[in-house]
Design a protein around this motif. Sequence first.
Motif, PDB file in Angstrom:
ATOM      1  N   PRO A  88       0.744   2.774  -0.587  1.00 33.60           N
ATOM      2  CA  PRO A  88       0.737   1.529   0.118  1.00 33.60           C
ATOM      3  C   PRO A  88       0.447   0.438   0.154  1.00 33.60           C
ATOM      4  CG  PRO A  88       1.005   3.854   1.150  1.00 33.60           C
ATOM      5  CD  PRO A  88       0.449   3.561  -0.201  1.00 33.60           C
ATOM      6  N   ARG A  89      -1.091   0.802   1.117  1.00 33.96           N
ATOM      7  CA  ARG A  89      -2.454   0.248   1.580  1.00 33.96           C
ATOM      8  C   ARG A  89      -2.799  -1.103   0.472  1.00 33.96           C
ATOM      9  NH1 ARG A  89      -2.514  -0.509   6.150  1.00 33.96           N
ATOM     10  NH2 ARG A  89      -4.940  -1.408   5.911  1.00 33.96           N
ATOM     11  N   SER A  90      -1.931  -1.255  -0.785  1.00 33.13           N
ATOM     12  CA  SER A  90      -2.734  -2.279  -1.683  1.00 33.13           C
ATOM     13  C   SER A  90      -1.455  -3.511  -2.142  1.00 33.13           C
ATOM     14  CB  SER A  90      -1.988  -1.910  -2.811  1.00 33.13           C
ATOM     15  OG  SER A  90      -2.581  -2.968  -4.650  1.00 33.13           O
ATOM     16  N   ALA A  91      -2.188  -4.842  -1.054  1.00 30.53           N
ATOM     17  CA  ALA A  91      -1.927  -5.861  -1.346  1.00 30.53           C
ATOM     18  C   ALA A  91      -1.645  -6.164  -2.211  1.00 30.53           C
ATOM     19  CB  ALA A  91      -2.957  -6.708  -0.744  1.00 30.53           C
ATOM     20  N   LEU A  92      -1.401  -5.825  -3.546  1.00 34.64           N
ATOM     21  CA  LEU A  92      -1.457  -6.603  -5.064  1.00 34.64           C
ATOM     22  C   LEU A  92      -0.038  -6.210  -5.222  1.00 34.64           C
ATOM     23  CD1 LEU A  92      -2.421  -8.328  -7.056  1.00 34.64           C
ATOM     24  CD2 LEU A  92      -3.095  -5.958  -8.387  1.00 34.64           C
ATOM     25  N   PHE A  93      -0.253  -4.820  -5.222  1.00 37.11           N
ATOM     26  CA  PHE A  93       1.492  -4.124  -5.698  1.00 37.11           C
ATOM     27  C   PHE A  93       2.436  -4.693  -4.731  1.00 37.11           C
ATOM     28  CE2 PHE A  93      -0.752   0.265  -6.967  1.00 37.11           C
ATOM     29  CZ  PHE A  93      -1.351  -0.583  -7.505  1.00 37.11           C
ATOM     30  N   HIS A  94       1.680  -4.617  -3.018  1.00 36.08           N
ATOM     31  CA  HIS A  94       2.850  -5.548  -2.130  1.00 36.08           C
ATOM     32  C   HIS A  94       3.395  -7.296  -3.050  1.00 36.08           C
ATOM     33  CE1 HIS A  94       4.297  -2.477   0.095  1.00 36.08           C
ATOM     34  NE2 HIS A  94       2.512  -2.335   0.559  1.00 36.08           N
ATOM     35  N   ARG A  95       2.741  -7.681  -3.345  1.00 38.87           N
ATOM     36  CA  ARG A  95       2.413  -8.672  -3.870  1.00 38.87           C
ATOM     37  C   ARG A  95       3.692  -8.980  -5.499  1.00 38.87           C
ATOM     38  NH1 ARG A  95       0.091 -13.414  -5.489  1.00 38.87           N
ATOM     39  NH2 ARG A  95       1.635 -15.336  -6.463  1.00 38.87           N
ATOM     40  N   SER A  96       3.270  -7.777  -6.002  1.00 38.31           N
ATOM     41  CA  SER A  96       3.846  -7.607  -7.088  1.00 38.31           C
ATOM     42  C   SER A  96       5.314  -7.386  -7.109  1.00 38.31           C
ATOM     43  CB  SER A  96       3.535  -6.642  -7.779  1.00 38.31           C
ATOM     44  OG  SER A  96       1.929  -7.015  -8.591  1.00 38.31           O
ATOM     45  N   ARG A  97       5.968  -6.686  -5.781  1.00 39.43           N
ATOM     46  CA  ARG A  97       6.909  -6.373  -5.609  1.00 39.43           C
ATOM     47  C   ARG A  97       8.118  -7.699  -5.110  1.00 39.43           C
ATOM     48  NH1 ARG A  97       8.673  -4.250  -0.756  1.00 39.43           N
ATOM     49  NH2 ARG A  97      10.764  -3.081  -0.484  1.00 39.43           N
ATOM     50  N   ALA A  98       7.258  -8.343  -4.579  1.00 35.08           N
ATOM     51  CA  ALA A  98       7.417  -9.781  -3.671  1.00 35.08           C
ATOM     52  C   ALA A  98       7.981 -10.212  -5.310  1.00 35.08           C
ATOM     53  CB  ALA A  98       6.981 -10.241  -2.981  1.00 35.08           C
ATOM     54  N   GLU A  99       7.347 -10.545  -5.930  1.00 32.40           N
ATOM     55  CA  GLU A  99       7.685 -10.889  -7.501  1.00 32.40           C
ATOM     56  C   GLU A  99       8.871 -10.299  -8.132  1.00 32.40           C
ATOM     57  OE1 GLU A  99       4.539 -11.457  -9.814  1.00 32.40           O
ATOM     58  OE2 GLU A  99       3.230 -12.281  -8.621  1.00 32.40           O
ATOM     59  N   VAL A 100       9.052  -9.198  -8.065  1.00 32.76           N
ATOM     60  CA  VAL A 100      10.423  -9.093  -9.002  1.00 32.76           C
ATOM     61  C   VAL A 100      11.432  -9.255  -7.572  1.00 32.76           C
ATOM     62  CG1 VAL A 100      11.267  -6.801  -9.154  1.00 32.76           C
ATOM     63  CG2 VAL A 100       9.094  -7.006  -9.710  1.00 32.76           C
TER      64      VAL A 100
END
Length: 182
Positions: A88-100
């Motif tokens: 949960p502390r991966s900024a990149l993963f949350h950014r990708s989640r936003a793209e989806v």
Amino acid sequence: MTHPALSADALVPDTGTLSQAAIDATLKLAVAQHQRGHLALAEALYDQVLTLDPINTDAMHLKGVVALAQGSSLEAMTLIERACALLPRSALFHRSRAEVLTALGHSADACDALKTAIGLKPDWAEAYVALGNAHAAEGRSDDAKAALSKATTIDPTLAEAWSNLGVLHLADKKIDDAIAAF
């Protein structure tokens, strides 16, 4: 020639399973294929990594990125949300989640995901640009301008931020501000 990720030397003698080095090499190969635009091959290699290491968050996330690029937004969401839950502390993963979420038409949720990413990495100018774009898609011009302005403060050379900011000022008939941004 045998690929190094699949060579006999990669087997761990006691267990007969692939070593972590072999899994890492397969992931590295997958990323290289992904960067070259060979999405089907990258996906197959990410699958191989996930078969060997089902909680490999990098492979999970990147397979989700491939799924999104191939138009499979729901599959992308499943994979990327799972990666976010595991790391949960991966900024990149949350950014990708936003793209989806954006692809699925959920701009408010995309804004929330981008705010999470920014909270984890406050100096990430590109995330502020994405947040500005998401706010603009919602018709929240002032919030969009604020996010884009923050991006230009962090990285004054980021052309996309300046351009998008100029477009917003132009839409608000603030010609001098638009010219300054452009």
